[in-house]
Motif scaffolding. Structure first.
Motif, mmCIF file in Angstrom:
data_model
loop_
_atom_site.group_PDB
_atom_site.id
_atom_site.type_symbol
_atom_site.label_atom_id
_atom_site.label_comp_id
_atom_site.label_asym_id
_atom_site.label_seq_id
_atom_site.Cartn_x
_atom_site.Cartn_y
_atom_site.Cartn_z
ATOM 1 N N MET A 17 -2.469 10.768 -8.875
ATOM 2 C CA MET A 17 -2.153 9.158 -9.075
ATOM 3 C C MET A 17 -2.888 8.756 -10.399
ATOM 4 O O MET A 17 -2.373 8.098 -10.990
ATOM 5 C CB MET A 17 -2.310 8.420 -7.962
ATOM 6 C CG MET A 17 -1.290 8.758 -6.744
ATOM 7 S SD MET A 17 -1.698 8.119 -5.119
ATOM 8 C CE MET A 17 -1.615 6.493 -5.757
ATOM 9 N N ILE A 18 -3.992 9.110 -10.692
ATOM 10 C CA ILE A 18 -5.013 8.762 -11.652
ATOM 11 C C ILE A 18 -4.284 9.447 -12.948
ATOM 12 O O ILE A 18 -3.765 8.575 -14.107
ATOM 13 C CB ILE A 18 -6.347 9.365 -11.680
ATOM 14 C CG1 ILE A 18 -6.955 8.561 -10.738
ATOM 15 C CG2 ILE A 18 -6.888 9.083 -12.964
ATOM 16 C CD1 ILE A 18 -8.374 8.974 -10.345
ATOM 17 N N ALA A 19 -3.830 10.381 -12.904
ATOM 18 C CA ALA A 19 -3.205 11.217 -13.993
ATOM 19 C C ALA A 19 -1.907 10.633 -14.432
ATOM 20 O O ALA A 19 -1.346 10.356 -15.453
ATOM 21 C CB ALA A 19 -2.881 12.518 -13.989
ATOM 22 N N MET A 141 5.083 8.584 -0.282
ATOM 23 C CA MET A 141 5.791 8.168 -1.675
ATOM 24 C C MET A 141 5.638 6.578 -2.127
ATOM 25 O O MET A 141 5.714 6.324 -3.194
ATOM 26 C CB MET A 141 7.292 8.407 -1.039
ATOM 27 C CG MET A 141 7.879 9.786 -1.381
ATOM 28 S SD MET A 141 7.904 10.287 -2.803
ATOM 29 C CE MET A 141 8.657 11.938 -2.387
ATOM 30 N N GLY A 142 5.266 5.614 -0.950
ATOM 31 C CA GLY A 142 5.272 4.155 -1.253
ATOM 32 C C GLY A 142 3.895 3.910 -2.160
ATOM 33 O O GLY A 142 3.722 3.307 -3.093
ATOM 34 N N LEU A 143 2.653 4.902 -1.761
ATOM 35 C CA LEU A 143 1.445 4.848 -2.589
ATOM 36 C C LEU A 143 1.789 5.395 -3.935
ATOM 37 O O LEU A 143 1.329 4.930 -4.946
ATOM 38 C CB LEU A 143 0.602 5.632 -2.025
ATOM 39 C CG LEU A 143 -0.186 5.069 -0.651
ATOM 40 C CD1 LEU A 143 -1.226 6.159 0.139
ATOM 41 C CD2 LEU A 143 -0.905 3.768 -0.859
ATOM 42 N N MET A 144 2.620 6.378 -4.145
ATOM 43 C CA MET A 144 3.135 6.945 -5.426
ATOM 44 C C MET A 144 3.850 6.009 -6.275
ATOM 45 O O MET A 144 3.680 5.618 -7.332
ATOM 46 C CB MET A 144 3.916 8.307 -5.140
ATOM 47 C CG MET A 144 4.101 8.903 -6.792
ATOM 48 S SD MET A 144 5.405 10.572 -6.289
ATOM 49 C CE MET A 144 6.901 9.339 -6.164
ATOM 50 N N PRO A 332 4.421 -0.122 -1.957
ATOM 51 C CA PRO A 332 3.821 0.576 -0.596
ATOM 52 C C PRO A 332 4.688 -0.098 0.503
ATOM 53 O O PRO A 332 4.773 0.410 1.613
ATOM 54 C CB PRO A 332 2.292 0.317 -0.602
ATOM 55 C CG PRO A 332 2.245 -0.777 -1.686
ATOM 56 C CD PRO A 332 3.237 -0.713 -2.520
ATOM 57 N N VAL A 333 4.823 -1.366 0.481
ATOM 58 C CA VAL A 333 5.511 -2.176 1.504
ATOM 59 C C VAL A 333 6.776 -1.393 1.713
ATOM 60 O O VAL A 333 7.315 -1.265 2.990
ATOM 61 C CB VAL A 333 5.824 -3.708 1.232
ATOM 62 C CG1 VAL A 333 6.654 -4.323 2.327
ATOM 63 C CG2 VAL A 333 4.313 -4.528 1.136
ATOM 64 N N ALA A 334 7.726 -1.175 0.767
ATOM 65 C CA ALA A 334 9.127 -0.540 0.649
ATOM 66 C C ALA A 334 8.763 0.868 1.581
ATOM 67 O O ALA A 334 9.721 1.262 2.205
ATOM 68 C CB ALA A 334 9.679 -0.152 -0.713
#
Length: 491
Positions: A17-19, A141-144, A332-334
């Protein structure tokens, strides 16, 4: 081969996620900077937009290759190589001399960066599929989406803040020069590059696959010609055969031949058979429409705010900031709501909000309050967040796990190509409407005030037309929801 010792999913996802944050910032960070780049390099809007359209296109062209690379090269090595490639691309653009004849080097840097992002982004989805169980993917996927969705959304605001004045961050001076917009993505990808050798693991097993060079050449040439035709529309118009019609037609024919070849190959370069799964196809098409509706406003709005409203880069960035925040909050809510209510309900609300938020943009004028523009933009981005990750998750869940890399490659290829096409298309629409409604030079000499007023009206007509096309995409997306299954995951 796959590393046998256990790996920490959280740490791997954190590095990815950083990249991805650096790569995503590179996609849209130039939106607010286009007027600045136009001045610095003495180029027009259609030329400046090439930095965005070619980035998106090359990104899309790399994604089919990413499916092959994901199966052929160990996860850790593939990511480290792509991170280094992104560093090279950012450096090329950042240090391009401010001369019109050197603009090609700036675009070349964007192309190299796009090659890296075209590997990194789809791999993020593939690894989530491989690391998480189906019932856990919505949250992952929400975090992504928090990064992949919010980073490009916040890009215009961040750029506006940087270009407004000099800043000092932790002892590092960021000047208001356009080069500084690349510094933060550069630092972020350096951090990811340092962490990768220690925290990344070889999650996927490698296979000895043969690269079909013919398919690679056909896809690159087909997509390249197709977009080249669209990018020439702004300068040449739709009546130009040699530089507009011919490249587009040739590109379509090459892509048709490419698709036919994939159906004949026992191990296709891009497995388009995944589109035989109805739910995957419907979710992907809806995702394309959401993407085009997003870019249709996101890439045009900063230019409208600066060239029509006379806002500074900072003020135009702040106007768009709330949209970035809303998208970041809703992503993230989604993901959580997707697991509870399913993709169909999410998309009804999401596309409905997106369409309602876009309607007023069709009627924007030179005096529309910026607070209204900001609120509407936030509403639109909330709608985008409600559909983007749920549609991606639904599409991937419609396929067996072993087809995850192929499905991701097909899904992301079309999404990136549609993004590049819609940016090129709307830029050409705006430029053509302005050109067709530009008052005569004699009026400029006889009545400069009347000339300025008519030029303002011509520009507004162009932007309103672009926003209308974006509204059409949103409405079509809402219609597509009717054809989706109502269960939480497509099977």
């Amino acid at each position: 081969m796959n590393e046998k010792r256990p790996y920490n999913r959280g740490l791997i996802l954190a590095v990815l996620m950083i990249a991805a944050m650096s790569g995503a910032l590179m996609q849209t960070s130039l939106g607010t900077a286009l007027p600045t780049l136009m001045t610095a390099f003495n180029i027009d809007l259609s030329t400046a937009q090439q930095a965005t359209t070619w980035f998106l296109l090359v990104n899309g062209m790399m994604i089919p290759l990413s499916a092959y690379l994901a199966n052929r090269i160990p996860t850790k090595m593939l990511h480290i190589v792509s991170y280094v490639l992104l560093l090279i691309g950012i450096s090329l653009s950042m240090f391009t001399p401010e001369r019109q004849d050197m603009w090609w080097l700036f675009v070349a840097g964007r192309i190299v960066a796009a090659m890296a992002v075209g590997i990194m982004m789809p791999m993020l989805q593939v690894l989530i599929i491989n690391m998480y169980k189906p019932e856990e993917r919505g949250t992952a996927m929400g975090l992504m989406g928090l990064v992949v969705g919010m980073s490009p959304a916040i890009g215009p605001t961040l750029t506006g803040w940087i270009l407004n004045k000099d800043h000092n961050i932790l002892g590092l001076t960021l000047s208001s020069d356009w080069r500084s917009i690349f510094v933060i993505p550069f630092i972020i990808i350096i951090i990811a590059t340092i962490l990768a050798p220690f925290l990344l693991k070889d999650v996927m097993e490698t296979k000895k696959l043969k690269l079909d060079v013919t398919s690679l050449v056909m896809s690159v040439a087909g997509f390249g010609l197709f977009l080249w035709g669209f990018t020439n529309v702004a300068a040449m118009g739709w009546s130009d055969f040699g530089q507009v019609i011919l490249p587009i037609v040739a590109g379509v024919l090459l892509l048709a031949a490419f698709a036919w070849r994939q159906l004949k190959l026992p191990v296709p370069f891009l497995d388009i058979r995944v589109f035989a799964k109805k739910e995957f196809t419907i979710s992907t098409v809806a995702l394309l429409l959401a993407t085009m509706a997003m870019y249709g406003v996101e890439m045009m709005l900063p230019t409208y705010l600066q060239n029509i409203r006379g806002l500074s880069t900072l003020d135009s960035g702040i106007t768009l900031m709330w949209g970035a925040l809303f998208m970041g909050f809703m992503s993230p809510v989604a993901g959580i709501l997707y697991n509870k209510v399913g993709v169909k309900v999410m998309c009804y609300f999401g596309f409905g909000i997106l369409a309602l938020g876009t309607v007023p943009y069709v009627f924007l004028n030179a005096t529309t309050p910026t607070i209204v523009i900001s609120v509407l933009y936030a509403l639109r981005m909330a709608g985008i967040a409600m559909v983007m990750m749920p549609l991606t998750t639904a599409a991937m869940s419609a396929l067996p796990d072993e087809k995850g890399a192929d499905g991701t490659a097909a899904n992301n290829t079309l999404r990136q190509v549609s993004s590049s096409v819609v940016v090129a298309l709307l830029t050409s629409v705006v430029q053509n409407v302005i050109n067709n409604n530009t008052p005569s030079a004699s009026l400029k000499a006889s009545d400069s005030i009347a000339y300025a007023g008519q030029m303002m009206n011509a520009s507004m007509d162009g932007f309103q037309t672009a926003f209308l096309i974006s509204l059409i995409f949103a409405v079509l997306g809402f219609i597509f929801v009717f054809f989706m299954k109502s269960n939480k995951e497509a099977n």
